[in-house]
Design an enzyme around this catalytic site. Structure first.
Site, mmCIF file in Angstrom:
data_model
loop_
_atom_site.group_PDB
_atom_site.id
_atom_site.type_symbol
_atom_site.label_atom_id
_atom_site.label_comp_id
_atom_site.label_asym_id
_atom_site.label_seq_id
_atom_site.Cartn_x
_atom_site.Cartn_y
_atom_site.Cartn_z
ATOM 1 N N ASP A 10 0.870 -1.165 0.000
ATOM 2 C CA ASP A 10 0.000 0.000 0.000
ATOM 3 C C ASP A 10 0.922 1.234 0.000
ATOM 4 O O ASP A 10 2.124 1.118 0.280
ATOM 5 C CB ASP A 10 -0.865 -0.028 1.267
ATOM 6 N N ASP A 12 -0.287 5.044 0.940
ATOM 7 C CA ASP A 12 -0.591 6.027 1.995
ATOM 8 C C ASP A 12 -0.583 5.381 3.377
ATOM 9 O O ASP A 12 -1.341 4.450 3.644
ATOM 10 C CB ASP A 12 -1.951 6.672 1.716
HETATM 11 C C1 XBP Z 1 -5.472 6.243 0.889
HETATM 12 C C2 XBP Z 1 -6.546 7.134 0.539
HETATM 13 C C3 XBP Z 1 -6.304 8.242 -0.365
HETATM 14 C C4 XBP Z 1 -5.516 9.399 0.191
HETATM 15 C C5 XBP Z 1 -5.684 10.601 -0.692
HETATM 16 O O1 XBP Z 1 -5.976 4.942 1.223
HETATM 17 O O2 XBP Z 1 -7.672 6.937 0.950
HETATM 18 O O3 XBP Z 1 -7.559 8.729 -0.759
HETATM 19 O O4 XBP Z 1 -6.012 9.724 1.476
HETATM 20 O O5 XBP Z 1 -5.302 10.362 -2.004
HETATM 21 P P1 XBP Z 1 -5.072 3.608 1.088
HETATM 22 P P2 XBP Z 1 -6.205 10.868 -3.246
HETATM 23 O O6 XBP Z 1 -3.789 3.868 1.807
HETATM 24 O O7 XBP Z 1 -5.885 2.551 1.781
HETATM 25 O O8 XBP Z 1 -4.883 3.313 -0.377
HETATM 26 O O9 XBP Z 1 -6.691 12.248 -2.915
HETATM 27 O O10 XBP Z 1 -5.277 10.824 -4.435
HETATM 28 O O11 XBP Z 1 -7.356 9.896 -3.374
HETATM 29 MG MG MG Z 2 -2.969 3.060 3.535
#
Ligand code: XBP
Ligand code: MG
Length: 249
Positions: A10, A12
């Protein structure tokens, strides 16, 4: 028992603690557009229940402001947010979490594929990897599966299924590394065994079904602790460790 062929990361919260930078980028564009919106850390912890920035804005408008999301061009607003985020990351706003670069190197040296399964936008992943590991590292990923390449975002399995299909490997030959309950649900729904490295935004979430719940991947001189009283403590999540918990799964 199936051998470990790929590690699917993953982005983020897992590769880096990105969410404070996402939050800043959202707030910067809200301010630039004089929308009068400002997401506090506390707000954002709740808003993270919905993955995907566009989906998060729509949910905020509908459920927090009682407004119709169609009132604004969310696509355009989110494009500005992505531009701002890319600018912040290119400027050095982020570094990788402990153990991430180490594990990537170990995997590549051992011929284990590395891949990405994320909800965020592709350009956000590319700028982070390029800035933290160098542009050449982008080509080392077998596949980078990003949010808008699939129909449904996490916790749906789509982005993991996309990555597995691109690598032509079965789910059981991979291991996922995630930081959140939504990410764990996504990996498990695709049949991919998953370990969790928590961060301040996710440490209180429920991780039933995870192979391990650590507070980071750990480094030799600073092993990971088990997060919030969980087992096992004192781990350095290296390739041997991943292979052993994967084999036991
Ligand atoms: C990450 C997210 C993303 C980021 C923002 O979730 O939910 O939406 O917060 O990025 P995960 P964007 O780590 O579970 O993939 O604004 O580009 O969507
Ligand atoms: Mg994440």
């Amino acid at each position: 028992m199936m051998a470990l062929e790929a590690i699917i990361f993953d982005v983020d919260g897992t590769l880096a603690d990105t969410e404070e930078v996402h939050r800043r980028a959202f707030n910067d564009v809200f301010a630039a557009r004089r929308l009068g919106w400002k997401w506090t850390r506390e707000d954002y912890t709740k808003l993270l229940d919905v993955t995907g920035g566009k989906e998060r804005i729509a949910r905020f408008m509908r459920d927090w402001l009682w407004r119709d999301p169609a009132e604004i061009d969310i696509q355009a607003l989110h494009r500005e947010k992505t531009e701002r985020y890319v600018e912040l990351v290119a400027g050095g706003a982020l570094s990788l979490r402990p153990g991430v670069a180490r594990l990537i190197d170990e995997a590549l040296a051992a011929g284990v594929k590395i891949a990405i399964a994320t909800t965020t936008s592709l350009e956000n992943v590319e700028v982070l990897i390029a800035r933290a590991l160098g542009k050449a590292m982008l080509a080392e990923f077998a596949v980078i599966s990003a949010g808008d390449m699939v129909e449904r975002k996490k916790p749906a399995p789509d982005v993991y299924e996309h990555a597995l299909a691109a690598m032509r490997i079965p789910a059981a030959a991979a291991i996922a590394i995630e930081d959140s309950a939504n990410g764990l649900r996504s990996a498990l729904a695709a049949g991919v065994p998953c370990i969790i490295t928590t961060n301040p935004y996710t440490e209180d979430q429920e991780f039933a079904g995870a192979l391990a719940v650590l507070d980071s991947l750990g480094e030799a001189d600073k092993p990971a602790a088990a997060s919030a009283g969980r087992m096992p403590p004192g781990v350095v999540a290296n390739l041997a460790y991943l292979r052993s918990i994967h084999a036991a799964a």
